[in-house]
Scaffold this active site. Structure first.
Site, PDB file in Angstrom:
ATOM      1  CG  PHE A  25      -1.851   1.135   1.185  1.00  0.00           C
ATOM      2  CD1 PHE A  25      -3.064   1.159   0.263  1.00  0.00           C
ATOM      3  CD2 PHE A  25      -1.493   2.360   1.711  1.00  0.00           C
ATOM      4  CE1 PHE A  25      -3.969   2.219   0.132  1.00  0.00           C
ATOM      5  CE2 PHE A  25      -2.446   3.591   1.524  1.00  0.00           C
ATOM      6  CZ  PHE A  25      -3.742   3.375   1.004  1.00  0.00           C
ATOM      7  CG  ASP A  64       5.830   3.346   1.548  1.00  0.00           C
ATOM      8  OD1 ASP A  64       5.629   3.807   2.763  1.00  0.00           O
ATOM      9  OD2 ASP A  64       4.311   3.462   1.050  1.00  0.00           O
ATOM     10  CE  LYS A 105      -0.892   5.451   7.687  1.00  0.00           C
ATOM     11  NZ  LYS A 105      -0.347   4.952   6.634  1.00  0.00           N
TER      12      LYS A 105
HETATM   13  C1  LIG Z   1      -0.673   5.182   4.911  1.00  0.00           C
HETATM   14  C2  LIG Z   1       0.407   4.859   4.156  1.00  0.00           C
HETATM   15  C3  LIG Z   1       0.448   5.487   2.917  1.00  0.00           C
HETATM   16  C4  LIG Z   1      -0.364   6.585   2.411  1.00  0.00           C
HETATM   17  O1  LIG Z   1      -0.031   7.720   3.374  1.00  0.00           O
HETATM   18  P1  LIG Z   1      -1.257   8.929   3.334  1.00  0.00           P
HETATM   19  O2  LIG Z   1      -0.550  10.078   4.409  1.00  0.00           O
HETATM   20  O3  LIG Z   1      -2.354   8.497   3.645  1.00  0.00           O
HETATM   21  O4  LIG Z   1      -1.079   9.655   1.843  1.00  0.00           O
HETATM   22  C5  LIG Z   1       1.539   5.181   2.005  1.00  0.00           C
HETATM   23  N1  LIG Z   1       2.260   4.070   2.278  1.00  0.00           N
HETATM   24  C6  LIG Z   1       2.282   3.309   3.568  1.00  0.00           C
HETATM   25  C7  LIG Z   1       2.970   2.194   3.806  1.00  0.00           C
HETATM   26  C8  LIG Z   1       1.214   3.808   4.478  1.00  0.00           C
HETATM   27  O5  LIG Z   1       0.925   3.025   5.574  1.00  0.00           O
END
Ligand SMILES: *Cc1c(COP(=O)(O)O)cnc(C)c1O
Length: 402
Positions: A141, A226, A255
């Site tokens: 994700f 990520d 986050k």
């Molecule tokens: C939450 C998340 C995102 C997206 O972050 P947003 O601040 O909602 O755009 C991207 N990558 C990972 C691994 C995430 O957990």
């Protein structure tokens, strides 16, 4: 009208129904105040939060140093654009660089935005040699903007938005051979979460991440990690990759980056960062003084209070509870996946009923991918709070088997 917390939850919900785009499934509760791992709703009910701020509130609600830093900053400067130098941004960049791999920081406001920056950096870096493809991993994700969404190899998130951005290839998780086969001389980067969060708290197989690093080196491909969810201490190290033995070329974090204030960053090795020349990328609010002061205060709190170590202890306390439950209900508990305060409990049934039951009993948790209970508790959660919440969760699990 500017005064908050004067409405009942029902009044706020009615207002949303009329004026807010209905793209979220929300619980019928309006939260108004928080302190550490506790939150209160508009009716004054107290809830224990094992999922504060969807993982953004890594230090719980309203951590004092962060509150103090933000209060101080809003009285000096609220926003200055990136046409000026901002002391707090330089200091935050240095703090992040020194706690990771000596890279340079591009600041933005969210995870998706950080991943967009990483993808653009990798493409700009690869452009002179004809490298533009990005390989990502199924079940990952990466966010909701177009490139980040295309990078998210889960068809359910693409439905209704096709055609997606060209140039992305997907491979199964934990399959090095498939990844190797997907790399060619047009590949700019591999992008992966070291631990898949939304995908179900999926840990990497032993040697998998290190193997990707070796393949990338051998084929002249950049490695983007990520760490939007895993970064800034969630896994017991500043960044999850530090639990293994390698470094990425680009790392994204958001986050928890500023302990609940909106902030994102892409950290890149300087020779990669150099590919972004002035004018090629930007973010108006990125690296604003409030977010940077909050981020610095978050790092100070984690170090002053020994919270990286504490995170590992918290994770093991959850593990002890879960292992007891697995012994009691082996048919229900399928797997326990924990690294620091990144916690997954896979059930043999859908977990959404458990989430609802826990909320009724005053505990906030999350379920992802249907069967996985995901907890992202604060690093500074207390032992008593862990035990109290686990008691509620255990009762909900027992009821579900009746
Ligand atoms: C939450 C998340 C995102 C997206 O972050 P947003 O601040 O909602 O755009 C991207 N990558 C990972 C691994 C995430 O957990």
């Amino acid at each position: 009208m500017s005064q908050a917390m004067t409405q009942t939850s029902a009044e706020t919900i009615a207002q949303f129904d009329r004026y807010v785009v209905p793209n979220y499934r929300r619980y019928p509760v309006c939260l108004v105040r928080g302190e550490g791992s506790w939150v209160w709703d508009a009716e004054g009910r107290r809830l224990l939060d094992f999922f504060p701020g969807w993982g953004c509130n890594l230090l719980g609600h309203c951590p004092p140093r962060v509150v103090e830093a933000v209060r101080d900053q809003v009285g000096q400067l609220i926003h200055v654009p990136n046409t000026w130098y901002i002391e707090a941004q330089g200091q935050f960049a240095q703090a992040l660089s020194e706690r990771s791999f000596g890279g340079q920081c591009f600041f933005c406001n969210s995870g998706a935005e950080a991943n967009e920056a990483a993808i653009k950096m990798a493409k700009a870096y690869g452009h002179p040699s004809g490298r533009y493809k990005i390989v990502t991993v199924e079940g990952g994700f990466h966010g909701r903007t177009y490139a980040a969404l295309t990078a998210t190899a889960q068809p359910k998130y693409h439905v209704g938005f096709e055609p997606m951005v060209p140039g992305f290839t997907y491979v199964p998780h934990n399959d090095l051979a498939a990844l190797e086969a997907a790399l060619d001389d047009q590949t700019a980067a591999v992008m992966i979460e070291p631990i898949q969060g939304e995908g179900g708290v999926n840990l990497p197989a032993p040697g998998y991440l290190e193997g990707i690093r070796k393949l990338c080196d051998a084929k002249g491909v950049l490695l983007i990690l990520d760490e939007v969810q895993t970064g800034l201490g969630r896994t017991g190290e500043w960044f999850a990759y530090q639990n293994y033995g390698f470094e990425p070329d680009i790392l994204t974090c958001a986050k928890a980056l500023a302990a609940g204030v909106a902030a994102g960053v892409a950290i890149a090795k300087p020779h990669v960062a150099a590919a972004l020349k002035p004018g090629m990328h930007a973010s108006t609010f990125g690296g604003n003084p409030i977010a940077c002061r909050a981020g610095i205060a978050a790092i100070e709190t984690i170090e002053a209070d020994g919270l990286l170590e504490r995170g590992r202890v918290v994770g093991e306390r959850f593990r002890t509870h879960f292992e007891g439950w697995k012994a009691e209900m082996p048919g229900l508990i399928r797997d326990i996946r924990i690294m620091g305060v990144m916690i997954g409990l896979e059930l043999s049934m859908d977990a959404s009923g458990i989430v609802a039951d826990c909320m009724e009993q005053g505990l906030l948790i999350n379920a992802t991918h249907g069967t996985v209970i995901r907890l992202l508790p604060a690093l500074n959660i207390l032992d008593e709070q862990i035990d109290e919440g686990c008691g509620i969760l255990l009762e909900a699990l027992r009821r579900s088997t009746l």
